[in-house]
Design a protein around this motif. Structure first.
Motif, short mmCIF file in Angstrom:
data_model
loop_
_atom_site.label_atom_id
_atom_site.label_comp_id
_atom_site.label_asym_id
_atom_site.label_seq_id
_atom_site.Cartn_x
_atom_site.Cartn_y
_atom_site.Cartn_z
N LYS A 297 -40.84 7.29 33.62
CA LYS A 297 -40.98 8.71 33.25
C LYS A 297 -39.68 9.44 33.55
N GLY A 298 -39.28 10.30 32.65
CA GLY A 298 -38.07 11.08 32.83
C GLY A 298 -36.82 10.40 32.32
N TYR A 299 -36.90 9.11 31.99
CA TYR A 299 -35.71 8.38 31.53
C TYR A 299 -35.21 8.91 30.19
N GLU A 300 -36.12 9.51 29.43
CA GLU A 300 -35.74 10.06 28.13
C GLU A 300 -34.73 11.20 28.27
N GLN A 301 -34.62 11.78 29.47
CA GLN A 301 -33.69 12.88 29.72
C GLN A 301 -32.50 12.47 30.61
N ALA A 302 -32.42 11.21 30.95
CA ALA A 302 -31.35 10.75 31.85
C ALA A 302 -29.99 10.83 31.16
N LEU B 292 -34.70 -11.18 30.51
CA LEU B 292 -34.88 -9.85 31.09
C LEU B 292 -33.60 -9.06 30.92
N ASP B 293 -33.73 -7.78 30.84
CA ASP B 293 -32.57 -6.87 30.76
C ASP B 293 -33.04 -5.46 31.02
N GLY B 294 -32.11 -4.65 31.51
CA GLY B 294 -32.32 -3.22 31.61
C GLY B 294 -31.62 -2.56 30.44
N LEU B 295 -32.07 -1.39 30.09
CA LEU B 295 -31.48 -0.66 28.96
C LEU B 295 -30.87 0.65 29.44
N ARG B 296 -29.76 1.02 28.86
CA ARG B 296 -29.14 2.32 29.17
C ARG B 296 -30.04 3.43 28.64
N PRO B 297 -29.91 4.64 29.18
CA PRO B 297 -30.75 5.75 28.73
C PRO B 297 -30.58 6.06 27.24
N PRO B 298 -31.59 6.66 26.64
CA PRO B 298 -31.52 7.01 25.22
C PRO B 298 -30.38 7.98 24.90
N SER B 299 -29.90 8.73 25.89
CA SER B 299 -28.81 9.67 25.63
C SER B 299 -27.54 8.95 25.19
N SER B 300 -27.44 7.64 25.46
CA SER B 300 -26.27 6.89 25.01
C SER B 300 -26.59 6.05 23.77
N GLY B 301 -27.79 6.20 23.25
CA GLY B 301 -28.21 5.40 22.10
C GLY B 301 -28.17 6.16 20.80
N ALA B 302 -28.70 5.53 19.79
CA ALA B 302 -28.80 6.12 18.46
C ALA B 302 -30.08 5.59 17.81
N VAL C 115 -28.56 8.30 10.74
CA VAL C 115 -28.31 8.03 12.15
C VAL C 115 -28.43 9.31 12.95
N THR C 116 -29.20 9.24 14.04
CA THR C 116 -29.34 10.36 14.97
C THR C 116 -28.90 9.87 16.34
N ASP C 117 -27.91 10.54 16.92
CA ASP C 117 -27.45 10.18 18.26
C ASP C 117 -28.41 10.73 19.30
N GLY C 118 -28.56 9.99 20.42
CA GLY C 118 -29.40 10.44 21.52
C GLY C 118 -28.72 11.55 22.28
N PRO C 119 -29.44 12.28 23.10
CA PRO C 119 -30.86 12.09 23.43
C PRO C 119 -31.76 12.56 22.29
N PHE C 120 -33.01 12.11 22.35
CA PHE C 120 -33.97 12.40 21.30
C PHE C 120 -35.00 13.38 21.83
N LEU C 121 -34.97 14.58 21.32
CA LEU C 121 -35.80 15.67 21.85
C LEU C 121 -37.29 15.36 21.80
N GLU C 122 -37.74 14.64 20.79
CA GLU C 122 -39.17 14.38 20.64
C GLU C 122 -39.67 13.19 21.46
N ALA C 123 -38.78 12.51 22.15
CA ALA C 123 -39.17 11.33 22.93
C ALA C 123 -40.02 11.73 24.13
N LYS C 124 -41.16 11.08 24.28
CA LYS C 124 -42.02 11.31 25.45
C LYS C 124 -41.96 10.14 26.41
#
Length: 142
Positions: A10-15, A45-55, A66-75
């Protein structure tokens, strides 16, 4: 049976893009990862970087956008995963319950849809799928 266990913090969508977990949490998770490995059930196994660095790539009208992160609608977003091979859904859930998760996360357990699970017409449409899987390169250790 293969299962993917998806860690959803929880909260990773805003990291922030450079967010890192605390060393204590990583240490506890490594003990868990080693127990999966020692039991012979861990495949990947792997960890993923926050959505703010994704697309995200969407296809409105069939055209890629293409939409760059962060994604406002992500819950909820995936923070990492484990791929395990076990005998049953119940066993996969038992492994997920052993994870040293905190109050701010949960694990979604999903069975991999195996090629043999598809009907004959779908297997025919996916001709060459097994060859693609068999020839995937192994990840490069860093």
């Amino acid at each position: 049976m293969r299962f993917m266990m998806l860690m959803i913090p929880k909260g990773y969508e805003q990291a922030k893009p450079d967010a890192m977990p605390p060393a204590e949490a990583v240490s506890a998770m490594m003990k868990y990862n080693k127990s999966l490995q020692q039991a012979g059930v861990l495949l990947a196994l792997d960890g993923l970087r926050p959505p703010s660095s994704g697309a995200r790539v969407s296809f409105p009208g069939g055209k890629p956008t293409v939409t760059d992160g962060p994604f406002l609608e992500a819950k909820e977003v995936v923070g990492g995963y484990w791929m395990i091979q076990v005998k049953s859904r119940a066993e996969a859930i038992e492994w997920a319950k052993r994870c040293p998760g905190s109050d701010n996360c949960f694990i979604e357990v999903r069975e991999v849809q195996e090629f043999a699970d598809f009907p004959a017409d779908v297997q025919k449409a996916a001709d060459g799928f097994r060859e693609i899987q068999a020839n995937l390169p192994q990840p490069i250790a860093q």
